[in-house]
Design an enzyme around this catalytic site. Structure first.
Site, mmCIF file in Angstrom:
data_model
loop_
_atom_site.group_PDB
_atom_site.id
_atom_site.type_symbol
_atom_site.label_atom_id
_atom_site.label_comp_id
_atom_site.label_asym_id
_atom_site.label_seq_id
_atom_site.Cartn_x
_atom_site.Cartn_y
_atom_site.Cartn_z
ATOM 1 N N GLU A 85 53.780 -32.864 -90.288
ATOM 2 C CA GLU A 85 53.678 -32.326 -88.916
ATOM 3 C C GLU A 85 54.009 -30.842 -88.894
ATOM 4 O O GLU A 85 55.091 -30.428 -89.336
ATOM 5 C CB GLU A 85 54.626 -33.097 -87.988
ATOM 6 N N LYS A 280 62.819 -39.281 -81.690
ATOM 7 C CA LYS A 280 61.701 -39.021 -82.613
ATOM 8 C C LYS A 280 61.865 -37.615 -83.204
ATOM 9 O O LYS A 280 61.628 -37.392 -84.388
ATOM 10 C CB LYS A 280 60.370 -39.160 -81.870
ATOM 11 N N ASP A 296 64.381 -44.807 -98.435
ATOM 12 C CA ASP A 296 63.558 -45.736 -97.662
ATOM 13 C C ASP A 296 63.589 -45.336 -96.183
ATOM 14 O O ASP A 296 64.531 -45.670 -95.457
ATOM 15 C CB ASP A 296 64.116 -47.158 -97.872
ATOM 16 N N HIS A 393 54.140 -24.862 -81.490
ATOM 17 C CA HIS A 393 53.217 -25.850 -82.060
ATOM 18 C C HIS A 393 51.816 -25.299 -82.190
ATOM 19 O O HIS A 393 51.129 -25.518 -83.172
ATOM 20 C CB HIS A 393 53.148 -27.075 -81.131
HETATM 21 C C1 MEV Z 1 57.556 -33.648 -81.673
HETATM 22 O O1 MEV Z 1 57.229 -34.163 -82.943
HETATM 23 C C2 MEV Z 1 59.010 -33.865 -81.395
HETATM 24 C C3 MEV Z 1 59.449 -33.481 -79.983
HETATM 25 O O2 MEV Z 1 58.648 -34.159 -79.013
HETATM 26 C C4 MEV Z 1 60.902 -33.887 -79.857
HETATM 27 C C5 MEV Z 1 61.465 -33.778 -78.452
HETATM 28 O O3 MEV Z 1 60.699 -33.855 -77.469
HETATM 29 O O4 MEV Z 1 62.695 -33.621 -78.357
HETATM 30 C C6 MEV Z 1 59.270 -32.034 -79.737
#
Ligand code: MEV
Length: 444
Positions: A85, A280, A296, A393
């Site tokens: 990513e 995430k 793992d 991004h």
């Molecule tokens: C993107 O991979 C992860 C984010 O969405 C985490 C978040 O929103 O805190 C940017």
């Protein structure tokens, strides 16, 4: 040949590829080079990789990047990260540099216990089983001595065995709930072997026990397996500084940043939709180092998410506080990791990753990885409450789109400048590129 096959695993690698090409890939699209280009040139390394799994025909590569300038418990680290990513490595490196000027990261392992269970059914008086448990425990421990000798020498082994009465939830259901210390190994094989030995001992102990009669002599072993939920294999990572030291970020004052950041983390504590995305972001960093070091990531993810829901509601794994004018951001997370065994020393890239990290113990690796999760989370939340996430991004996203569209270096530079203040989308970039190519052709 057919789309269904017996004995596929017995075919040679090239026969597997031929079968695949004849049955599942349109002959106009089949390009053996896609498969071959991802092989290691060094055949012995390729063989090692193929040995990890079954029916292997090639490798699937991920970018292996470095996030330098991490200061963790006063020690500098350069962190290897395997992740596809865009922006994740850049964000980790950015957060590392930022905290370098503010005392760096702190981390502490709280405990390293792992868990395994033998799930069984027994059809007798619970009290009778309970009163036999001490002698059963002695037999269980005796029978595993040959299996645990090496681990015991290294300071690990079985720490405790409990008999759990689950009959209130399910008639006749019990568990041997076992706690382990597995030192520098993740310990899955060790734990599962011990548990299977316990199941054998349990069966013979019960069938040979003179106090048990009739049905009581029967035990039905359902399964013996480690638990990936290891709430006592826990590490804490944190950063802290006076609020004014946060500095101005994207023209936001330190106070406003601290306040919005604190609120964003609070929202992730109370709303599972936000908590999932928030966590995430933490796992973006954690998984990248877990994968790079040959650990793992499925186990680590499964455990982390269960821990996030430990009080009955899924919540943020990180916490922010603003007390006495101090900004403190903390992550507490269970991480069951190894630095010996498994892939760690077999995969050439994880060997390299561990070398880059100074060949850490499993405990040190827990601290490093928790810190990277925290750093990643810090960078994401800071972007979200200031510039928004798309700005960073999109720069990387634009690079990927330009690559896909086969842009030249000159076209890439023109596009980067054109889109610096515009919304990036695949179609917008394609249109811009096509128009500028038409204009150039018209001029020629
Ligand atoms: C993107 O991979 C992860 C984010 O969405 C985490 C978040 O929103 O805190 C940017």
């Amino acid at each position: 040949m057919s789309k269904l096959i017996n004995g596929f695993s017995k075919l040679t690698k090239s026969a597997k590829i031929t079968w695949l090409s004849e049955n599942y890939i349109d002959e106009n699209h089949f390009n053996i080079e896609v498969i071959e280009n991802s092989w290691y040139q060094n055949e012995s390394i390729q063989k090692i990789l193929e040995g990890f799994s079954e029916n292997t025909i090639s490798n699937f590569h991920l970018p292996f990047g470095l996030a330098p300038n991490f200061l963790i418990n006063e020690k500098p680290y350069c962190i290897p990260m395997a992740i596809e990513e865009s922006s994740v490595v850049a964000a980790a490196a950015g957060a590392a540099k930022y905290w370098l000027d503010r005392g760096g990261f702190h981390a502490k392992v709280i405990d390293t216990k792992k868990i395994g269970q033998v799930h069984f059914y027994w059809f007798g008086d619970t009290e009778k089983l309970k009163s036999s448990f001490n002698t059963l425990k002695t037999a269980l421990l005796k029978d595993i001595e040959p299996l645990t000798a090496n681990m015991v020498k290294r300071g690990g082994g079985v720490l405790d065995i409990e008999l759990l009465d689950k009959t209130a939830e399910e008639p006749n259901y019990y568990q041997l709930f076992v706690t382990f210390e597995t030192c520098n190994s993740m310990g899955a094989n060790f734990i599962n072997s011990i548990l299977e030995s316990f199941a054998t001992t349990l069966t013979s102990y019960i069938s040979n026990n003179e106090n048990f009669i009739g049905k009581e002599k029967e035990v039905k072993i359902i399964m013996s397996i480690l638990s990936n939920f290891t709430p006592e294999c826990l590490v804490k990572a944190w950063v802290e500084c006076p609020i004014e030291k946060l500095g101005t970020y994207n023209s936001m004052s330190a106070n406003e940043l601290a306040d919005k950041f604190y609120t964003a983390v609070k929202i992730a504590k109370l709303d599972p939709y936000r908590a999932t995305t928030h966590n995430k972001g933490i796992f973006n960093g954690i998984d990248a180092v877990v994968i790079a070091t040959g650990n793992d990531f499925r186990a680590v993810e499964a455990c982390g998410h269960t821990y996030a829901a430990k009080d009955g509601k899924y919540r943020s794994l990180s916490t922010c506080s603003l007390e006495n004018n101090i900004f403190r951001f903390e992550l507490e997370i269970p991480l069951a990791l190894g630095t010996v065994g498994g892939l760690t020393k077999l995969h050439p890239m994880s060997q390299l990753a561990l070398e880059i990290l100074g060949n850490p113990s499993a405990q040190e690796l827990m601290e490093i990885i928790a810190v990277v999760g925290l750093a990643q989370n810090f960078a994401a939340v800071r972007s979200l409450v200031t510039s928004g996430i798309q700005k960073g991004h999109m720069k990387m996203h634009l690079g990927n789109i330009l690559q896909q569209l086969g842009a030249t270096e000159m076209e890439k530079a023109n596009c980067q400048s054109h889109f610096s203040d515009k919304v990036v989308s695949h179609s917008a970039v394609r249109d811009y590129l096509e128009n500028s190519r038409l204009e150039i052709n018209a001029k020629c």
